[in-house]
Design an enzyme around this catalytic site. Structure first.
Site, PDB file in Angstrom:
ATOM      1  N   ARG A 179       0.817  -1.219   0.000  1.00  0.00           N
ATOM      2  CA  ARG A 179       0.000   0.000   0.000  1.00  0.00           C
ATOM      3  C   ARG A 179       0.849   1.267   0.000  1.00  0.00           C
ATOM      4  O   ARG A 179       0.645   2.162  -0.815  1.00  0.00           O
ATOM      5  CB  ARG A 179      -0.920   0.028   1.223  1.00  0.00           C
ATOM      6  CG  ARG A 179      -1.882  -1.150   1.253  1.00  0.00           C
ATOM      7  CD  ARG A 179      -2.916  -0.991   2.348  1.00  0.00           C
ATOM      8  NE  ARG A 179      -3.506  -2.275   2.708  1.00  0.00           N
ATOM      9  CZ  ARG A 179      -4.749  -2.430   3.144  1.00  0.00           C
ATOM     10  NH1 ARG A 179      -5.540  -1.392   3.294  1.00  0.00           N
ATOM     11  NH2 ARG A 179      -5.215  -3.633   3.458  1.00  0.00           N
ATOM     12  N   GLU A 188     -11.193  -7.271  -6.292  1.00  0.00           N
ATOM     13  CA  GLU A 188     -10.556  -8.291  -7.147  1.00  0.00           C
ATOM     14  C   GLU A 188     -11.349  -8.630  -8.406  1.00  0.00           C
ATOM     15  O   GLU A 188     -10.771  -8.777  -9.489  1.00  0.00           O
ATOM     16  CB  GLU A 188     -10.284  -9.570  -6.337  1.00  0.00           C
ATOM     17  CG  GLU A 188      -9.150  -9.435  -5.330  1.00  0.00           C
ATOM     18  CD  GLU A 188      -9.507  -8.602  -4.102  1.00  0.00           C
ATOM     19  OE1 GLU A 188     -10.721  -8.416  -3.856  1.00  0.00           O
ATOM     20  OE2 GLU A 188      -8.595  -8.122  -3.403  1.00  0.00           O
TER      21      GLU A 188
END
Ligand SMILES: *[C@@H]1O[C@H](CO)[C@@H](O)[C@H](O)[C@H]1NC(C)=O
Ligand SMILES: *[C@@H]1O[C@H](CO)[C@@H](O)[C@H](O)[C@H]1NC(C)=O
Length: 586
Positions: free
Chosen positions: A222, A488
């Site tokens: 991240r 996803e």
């Protein structure tokens, strides 16, 4: 304002047309005598009126020429104003190549080549990374991004996560996660103002000198990933400086008995430790940091990051596997599998497979063992994990549980990254039948969203493999019915559309986006929900995950983009948090 200057530019182009100029020049000579005769026949009053009209015409011409020159200087001077204005207006000029930008005094300047060169440098066309035209679906996603950003800015600025319903915040790694995760999405969406304020925060407030354990994997994908891609997109030094500072602290995690990193590391003391919940590291975590660490080494010329992370890949390559499939836990001190752990393509397993193919692509397809391990793992999935539902024969990938390795007919939403990796692999020459698997799994994943009354997928879905009276392909347990704003499936839809051009994938993504808009949008942002199985009782969870901005909205935006060449997978490899990094030649 800007539309006006477009018209001006067009007019300039027309006045350069030579045949037109010659025609109007020839006409007066032919009829000059006749005009003189007529003039003498006119009344004095008529002559005065004509004189006045002529005078007015000359004044108007002078004014027009002056304002045209002015708008030219503006247009050719600033690329930034060009890009910034395009935000406010849908009508943007097609960028002219430098040699087609017309200069009223061009002939004089042509004498001086140096002057010409300088002008050329000023007239840089906008880089291809800045898309200028946006369609209605893209605009809708931009609105969602602005809405999420507004809530984050108001109640959680500089903190990890927004709690949009209680209008408060939540910290986890204490690294401004949402802000850093969102940087490149803001950039890609042309949200320049928001990007600038975020960059300012990174430059002045982002501080890694904190006495706290952070998870190596989460921080790498991240924060390090977000900083690196922002650096590549903008070339702003501050992102690189911060990335180096962070990575220098994170590499302490590799000081284990085996070189396989510990799960957690203290950014201040630079001491690593095993996770609180057990002695092992997750397989996907130790194998999903390589794109980022390698990229940093390639930028800085300092090999230490790539070497530390690359060692793990080499080490795991040598460990025994089940037809390319790996257990989800590994001991950092011994470097060995915890052999009785589960095999899954969901949590703790997923991105091991994703980073095999992506590392191979990142390194210019020069490390064959990565491709071979990936190829073998897909065969392993086909043999051990693939199954079909009753009654509709949907393809899904189950799990092999614990030491018995019994097949369990469940699949995480997380596993829906796989169609994207498969079609990416096929694009790079992996076996053709992987495309068929990708298409079928893409369909199943989409059904886990669109068959729910909310159009949103649960965290985990169970599949019927036996004929039952239920007559449903799958079902959801109430403990698994939450939707955390995960990306996803949408990520895979983007890869499928990007590489096949089939607009069905865009339409599926649009339906999912409608689910998000309808059931997750609240006054101050977007919230995870506890129950996708009911559109009237969604049980909002009051949390906006950073990956909603870093991935979900970014992939929706990319999915709806008309020009798919801008973020082509031939130029970029996206890390597992949706941060694009460049592809190298080796
Ligand atoms: C992938 O593996 C299959 C066997 O499972 C083999 O036939 C094929 O050649 C391999 N492809 C690549 C690109 O390595
Ligand atoms: C597009 O994809 C959908 C879903 O996989 C499929 O049903 C359809 O046949 C595809 N269309 C084309 C033109 O390939």
């Amino acid at each position: 304002m800007f539309e006006g200057s477009v018209i001006e530019e067009k007019r300039d182009y027309v006045t350069l047309s030579l045949p037109a100029l010659q025609q109007t020049a020839a006409r007066p000579t032919r009829s000059w005598k006749r005009i003189c005769r007529r003039w003498k026949q006119l009344h004095r009053l008529q002559r005065v009126v004509l004189w006045m009209l002529g005078f007015a015409l000359v004044i108007a011409l002078i004014y027009a020429v002056a304002s045209r020159t002015e708008s030219h200087t503006e247009a050719s001077h600033s690329v930034e104003s060009h890009a910034a204005t395009s935000l406010e207006s849908n009508v943007t000029p097609p960028p002219l190549p430098p040699n087609l930008v017309i200069d009223p005094e061009g002939e004089d300047n042509a004498q001086n080549p140096e002057e010409e060169e300088k002008k050329g440098a000023d007239q840089i066309i906008p880089p291809p990374e800045l898309p200028v035209k946006k369609n209605a679906r893209q605009e809708a996603v931009i609105s969602a991004m602005k809405h999420a950003w507004r809530g984050y800015k108001a109640f959680a600025w500089g903190h990890d996560h927004l709690k949009p319903i209680s209008r408060s915040l939540e910290d986890w790694l204490h690294l401004g996660l949402t802000l850093v995760d969102a940087l490149d999405t803001l950039w890609i969406m042309d949200l320049k103002e928001e990007f600038a304020e975020a960059q300012e925060w990174v430059a002045t407030q982002l501080n890694f000198n904190i006495n706290q354990d952070v998870n190596l994997f989460e921080t790498t994908i991240r924060v390090l990933g977000g900083l690196l891609s922002s650096y590549h997109l903008t070339k702003e030094q501050v992102f690189l400086d911060k990335a180096i500072d962070l990575a220098d602290r994170l590499i302490a995690a590799f000081n284990s008995g085996s070189g396989v990193p510990f799960a957690d590391v203290n950014l201040y003391s630079r001491r690593a430790s095993k996770p609180k919940w057990g002695p092992d590291s997750s397989t996907s975590e130790v194998t999903t940091i390589q794109l980022e660490f390698r990229d940093l080494s390639r930028i800085t010329g300092n090999p230490i990051y790539e070497n530390k992370a690359g060692f793990v890949t080499d080490h795991i390559h040598k460990l025994p596997k089940t037809d390319g499939l790996v257990p989800i836990f590994i001991n950092a001190q011994t470097g060995q599998w915890r052999s009785h752990s589960t095999i899954t393509l969901g949590a703790r397993g997923d991105s091991y497979y994703e980073y095999l193919i992506k590392q191979w692509i990142q390194t210019g397809r020069t490390k064959d063992f990565l491709r071979d391990d990936y190829n073998e793992s897909i065969s392993g999935m086909e043999h051990h994990l693939a199954a079909r539902t009753e009654p509709n024969n949907l393809l899904f990938f189950g799990e092999l549980h614990g030491s018995t390795k019994n097949f369990v007919n469940k699949m995480d939403e997380l596993t829906c990254f796989l169609p994207g990796s498969l079609i990416l692999g096929v694009h790079y020459g992996m076996p053709k039948h992987h495309k068929r698997i990708a298409e079928e799994l893409m369909y199943t994943c989409t059904q886990t969203w669109l068959r729910q009354p909310t159009n949103l997928a649960p965290e985990i879905t169970y599949y019927n493999t036996q004929p039952t009276s239920m007559n449903e392909d799958f079902f959801v347990k109430s403990n698994d019915a939450h939707y955390l704003l995960r990306p996803e499936t949408i990520e895979s839809l983007w890869y499928m559309y990007h590489l096949t051009g089939n607009k069905t994938y865009q339409d599926w993504g649009w339906q999912m986006f409608q689910g998000i808009e309808t059931h997750c949008k609240v006054e101050w942002g977007y919230t995870s929900i506890g129950n996708v199985k009911s559109s009237v009782s969604t049980k909002p969870k009051d949390k906006m995950e950073s990956f909603f901005l870093g991935e979900t909205l970014k992939y929706l935006y990319l999915l709806f983009m008309d020009d798919q060449s801008i973020y082509s997978v031939d130029k970029w490899v996206f890390n597992t948090e949706g941060h694009p990094l460049p592809i190298y030649t080796h």
